[in-house]
Design an enzyme around this catalytic site. Structure first.
Site, PDB file in Angstrom:
ATOM      1  N   CYS A 134       0.814  -1.229   0.000  1.00  0.00           N
ATOM      2  CA  CYS A 134       0.000   0.000   0.000  1.00  0.00           C
ATOM      3  C   CYS A 134       0.846   1.277   0.000  1.00  0.00           C
ATOM      4  O   CYS A 134       0.327   2.361  -0.259  1.00  0.00           O
ATOM      5  CB  CYS A 134      -0.970  -0.007   1.174  1.00  0.00           C
TER       6      CYS A 134
ATOM      7  N   ASN B 161     -10.131   0.238  -0.486  1.00  0.00           N
ATOM      8  CA  ASN B 161      -8.659   0.234  -0.414  1.00  0.00           C
ATOM      9  C   ASN B 161      -8.117  -0.408  -1.693  1.00  0.00           C
ATOM     10  O   ASN B 161      -8.273  -1.610  -1.901  1.00  0.00           O
ATOM     11  CB  ASN B 161      -8.240  -0.559   0.832  1.00  0.00           C
TER      12      ASN B 161
ATOM     13  N   HIS C 233      -2.945   7.214   2.058  1.00  0.00           N
ATOM     14  CA  HIS C 233      -3.414   5.929   1.534  1.00  0.00           C
ATOM     15  C   HIS C 233      -4.811   5.696   2.091  1.00  0.00           C
ATOM     16  O   HIS C 233      -5.073   5.928   3.272  1.00  0.00           O
ATOM     17  CB  HIS C 233      -2.460   4.808   1.969  1.00  0.00           C
TER      18      HIS C 233
END
Ligand code: UT7
Length: 324
Positions: free
Chosen positions: A114, A281, A251
């Protein structure tokens, strides 16, 4: 002569299929209310069976090239941040290079989960600062829907597919006020935390890709603490303070993480760019997707001072301050 990076293009791509929270109780014991309250996610995009990560990245790259009004041939480096490459090898970066008809320069994948886009952006900036490249295409592209365990409600509801791309160009550094570029940055990793978020497979481990496993509560705590502290460090390094920042692009993992980070940094939540509700996500794609969305909706504008931050499996984490 010193160089700095200027963002000249941005684009994104989301697969057509949308899976809403209301679609999930048919396959899992969950509810829209639980997912919304605990994560802020309302829906996620899911790649079609014939779509590959390179297809998503290619589409985002085309948009960024169109935005910049430049020819693909003028790109001399492509970095693709992904944990869901088309193949173990060759890299997704060379697949995209070929799809774009680029036969010069060089291309490689970067894997920091990520945090991948942030790692790629800072790597690109260092190539530019060294004077060795003039234009870099940086892509975050993921198809996490293929590596989640669709029987594990604590993880599968969190992720979505998508891609975002930016193009950075080398400019001479003149040290003028408000000059664009990456003004400060820091990357970190600590492999002692690898067991908190991982896939239970890989080419060497099992000859298979594996599925995601996560200790959500632990990851949550580290995300808040590490993203806040590295951002404070990078702010300090830059000489700016949080009030100077126009927008924060973290993020996109969980709305509650972003709320806690905004509190820790003493900044109003309205400064946080959030696309969690729409995209969920998307790992390495989440920051460029949010950046592109912010620019298209005019929440982010030229000259803005942007604070980026991410945490991913590893752990990997980091932050950067960018003047657009
Ligand atoms: O991208 C890399 C970074 N990733 C992250 O930052 C993710 C960080 N972690 C999180 O976002 C959160 O920890 C989650 C959203 C994953 C989970 O939220 P939580 O508030 O930490 O929930 P929990 O895991 O502590 O679970 C609470 C309860 C459990 O039930 P019991 O044991 O209390 O009876 C779970 O079984 O919620 C249950 N649960 C669910 N219920 C309905 C877990 N998933 C679901 C679900 N629907 N999808």
């Amino acid at each position: 002569m010193e160089f700095r990076s200027r963002l000249i293009g941005v684009g994104s791509y989301l697969p057509e299929k949308v899976l809403t929270n209301d679609d999930l109780p048919a396959i899992l014991e969950t509810s829209h209310e639980w997912i919304m309250e605990r994560t802020g996610i309302a829906q996620r995009h899911i790649a079609a069976t014939n779509e590959l990560t390179s297809d998503l990245g290619y589409q985002a790259a085309l948009k960024a090239l169109e935005y910049a009004s430049i020819s693909p041939q003028s790109i001399d480096l492509i970095i693709v941040a992904t944990s869901t490459p088309d193949h173990t090898f060759p890299s997704t970066a060379v697949e995209i290079q070929s799809k774009l008809g680029i036969y010069n320069g060089f291309a490689f994948d970067l894997q920091a989960v990520c945090s991948g886009f942030l790692y790629a952006l800072i790597t690109a900036d260092n190539y530019i600062k060294s004077g060795s490249v003039k234009r870099v295409l940086i892509i975050g592209a993921e198809i996490f829907s293929r590596i989640v365990d669709w029987n594990d409600r604590s993880t599968c509801i969190l992720f979505g597919d998508g891609a975002g791309a930016v193009i950075m160009q080398a400019e001479h550094k003149l040290n003028l006020p408000n000059e664009s570029g990456i003004l400060a940055s820091k990357l970190c990793s600590d492999g002692r935390y690898a067991d908190l978020l991982y896939t239970d497979g890989g080419p060497a481990m099992s000859e298979k890709v594996g599925k995601i496993h996560m200790q959500g509560r632990e990851v949550f705590k580290h995300a808040v603490e590490k993203m806040s502290s590295v951002s404070a460090e990078v702010l300090n390094q830059s000489g700016y303070n949080i009030d100077d920042i126009s927008k924060i692009i973290p993020h996109q993992a969980n709305t509650r993480i972003l709320q806690s980070v905004s509190k820790k940094l003493n900044c109003p939540y309205s400064k946080i760019m959030s696309t969690i509700d729409k995209h969920a996500n998307t790992s390495a794609a989440s920051i460029p997707l949010a950046l592109d969305y912010g620019i298209r909706t005019e929440q982010i504008n030229s000259q803005d001072l942007i604070l980026l931050m991410a945490l991913g499996a590893g752990f990997t984490w980091g932050s950067a301050i960018v003047r657009l």
